[in-house]
Scaffold this motif. Structure first.
Motif, PDB file in Angstrom:
ATOM      1  N   CYS A   1       0.989  -1.215   0.005  1.00  0.00           N
ATOM      2  CA  CYS A   1       0.029  -0.112   0.024  1.00  0.00           C
ATOM      3  C   CYS A   1       0.779   1.344  -0.088  1.00  0.00           C
ATOM      4  O   CYS A   1       2.144   1.068   0.032  1.00  0.00           O
ATOM      5  CB  CYS A   1      -0.888  -0.109   1.124  1.00  0.00           C
ATOM      6  SG  CYS A   1       0.023  -0.069   2.653  1.00  0.00           S
TER       7      CYS A   1
ATOM      8  N   GLY B   1       1.438   3.448   2.180  1.00  0.00           N
ATOM      9  CA  GLY B   1       2.445   3.588   3.568  1.00  0.00           C
ATOM     10  C   GLY B   1       3.637   2.789   3.595  1.00  0.00           C
ATOM     11  O   GLY B   1       4.680   3.069   4.017  1.00  0.00           O
TER      12      GLY B   1
ATOM     13  N   CYS C   1       3.204   5.934   8.773  1.00  0.00           N
ATOM     14  CA  CYS C   1       2.184   6.170   7.527  1.00  0.00           C
ATOM     15  C   CYS C   1       1.224   7.550   8.001  1.00  0.00           C
ATOM     16  O   CYS C   1       0.821   7.584   9.016  1.00  0.00           O
ATOM     17  CB  CYS C   1       1.207   5.088   7.195  1.00  0.00           C
ATOM     18  SG  CYS C   1      -0.108   5.483   6.193  1.00  0.00           S
TER      19      CYS C   1
ATOM     20  N   CYS D   1      -8.224   2.714   6.914  1.00  0.00           N
ATOM     21  CA  CYS D   1      -7.537   3.273   5.785  1.00  0.00           C
ATOM     22  C   CYS D   1      -8.245   2.674   4.579  1.00  0.00           C
ATOM     23  O   CYS D   1      -8.596   1.704   4.446  1.00  0.00           O
ATOM     24  CB  CYS D   1      -5.932   2.731   5.924  1.00  0.00           C
ATOM     25  SG  CYS D   1      -5.126   2.688   4.268  1.00  0.00           S
TER      26      CYS D   1
END
Ligand code: SF4
Length: 291
Positions: free
Chosen positions: A13, A15, A106, A202
């Motif tokens: 992802c 992050g 993140c 998220c």
């Protein structure tokens, strides 16, 4: 020939990609200077292959505050904070020891730290819905202060013994399942608690989970790739097996028993947030090569 459906959202992802790139860049910088040591606070991601590769480049993972405190007090040491984030104590120790910190927390996790600290200042108890053993949750608890707790159900929340007149703020671990979080919040609210809730799940997780569920519903077998200690990979496998009973969880292509896939025509592939692209490609290639 088998049909393979690869999830677009499979793998790193935003992050994790940012954190991993940061470590590789710092390792390279330290190698050029020849005088610096680079550490990550905890393994940078839940993926043994990446962690081993970084070790070969001289990057060591610190296991916790004791190891951090044991580092020598001088310049030339860099500690990288991984995407899960850390509590305020870790920054404090580094500051006292003169250690350079590269913060790869993140931004979605930093946002929860901010909420936890703000709600604490406002005099509200902070509760996080998530796995109390997960480093992200532990760091959030540190930002929320001594009364902060992590629970995974409305029943566990009740067992905390919080009074119904006590103001409580509740957020979610970023990788938590959206529907589960909503259910827990609704239950707590119906019981009459004074709560303020923050949906801090998220989007990357949500998108990966819904795409995995959609693909799993269309295929005969599903492969979920990710580290054994990756909680988001485990959740992904849980979601996929609830839709597709022939779900196989693997760490790398080597773990995949291709014979098990023989009876299936359509095969789906997804991967957790800490799975590097090359591992996903290797799995896809080995399936293709066999069938
Ligand atoms: S899953 Fe979301 S919150 Fe967690 S590191 Fe990835 S982008 Fe950040």
């Amino acid at each position: 020939m088998k049909e393979i459906l690869l999830a677009e959202s499979a793998g790193f992802c935003f992050g994790v990609k940012r954190a991993v790139e940061t470590v590789y860049a710092e390792a390279e910088r330290a190698a050029v200077s020849g005088r610096e040591r680079v550490y990550t606070y905890g393994p940078i991601i839940h993926n043994e292959t990446v962690v081993r590769d970084l070790e070969r480049r001289g990057v060591c993972a610190l296991s916790g505050t004791e190891e951090l405190k044991a580092l020598p007090d001088h310049a030339g040491i860099t500690v990288i904070i991984r995407s899960h984030g850390v509590g305020p104590e870790v920054y404090e120790i580094c500051r006292e020891k003169g250690i350079r910190v590269v913060d790869a927390t993140c931004p979605f996790v930093s946002k929860i730290h901010g909420i936890a600290a703000e709600e604490r200042r406002a005099g509200r108890r902070f509760v996080i819905i998530g796995d109390p053993g997960h480093p992200e949750v532990q760091a959030i608890m540190a930002w929320g202060g001594p009364g902060t707790r992590a629970v995974e159900s409305a029943e566990e929340f009740v067992s905390l013994g919080i009074g119904k007149d006590e103001p409580v703020s509740i957020a979610a671990q970023t990788t938590y399942q959206g529907a589960k979080f909503k259910k827990i919040i609704d239950k707590i609210r119906i019981m009459g608690y004074d709560i303020r809730s923050f949906n801090t799940i998220c989007n990357a997780t949500h998108e990966r989970q819904s795409e995995a569920a959609e693909i799993a519903s269309k295929v005969d077998a599903m492969i979920v790739i990710g580290g054994r200690s990756s909680s988001n990979t485990r959740k992904l496998a849980e979601i996929c097996s609830s839709v597709c009973p022939n779900t196989f969880s693997i760490q790398t292509a080597e773990d995949l028993d291709l014979n098990l896939l023989a009876p299936f025509r359509r095969i789906g592939i997804t991967a957790g947030a800490s799975t590097p692209k090359h591992i996903i490609e290797e799995v896809q290639i080995s399936v293709r090569a066999k069938f």
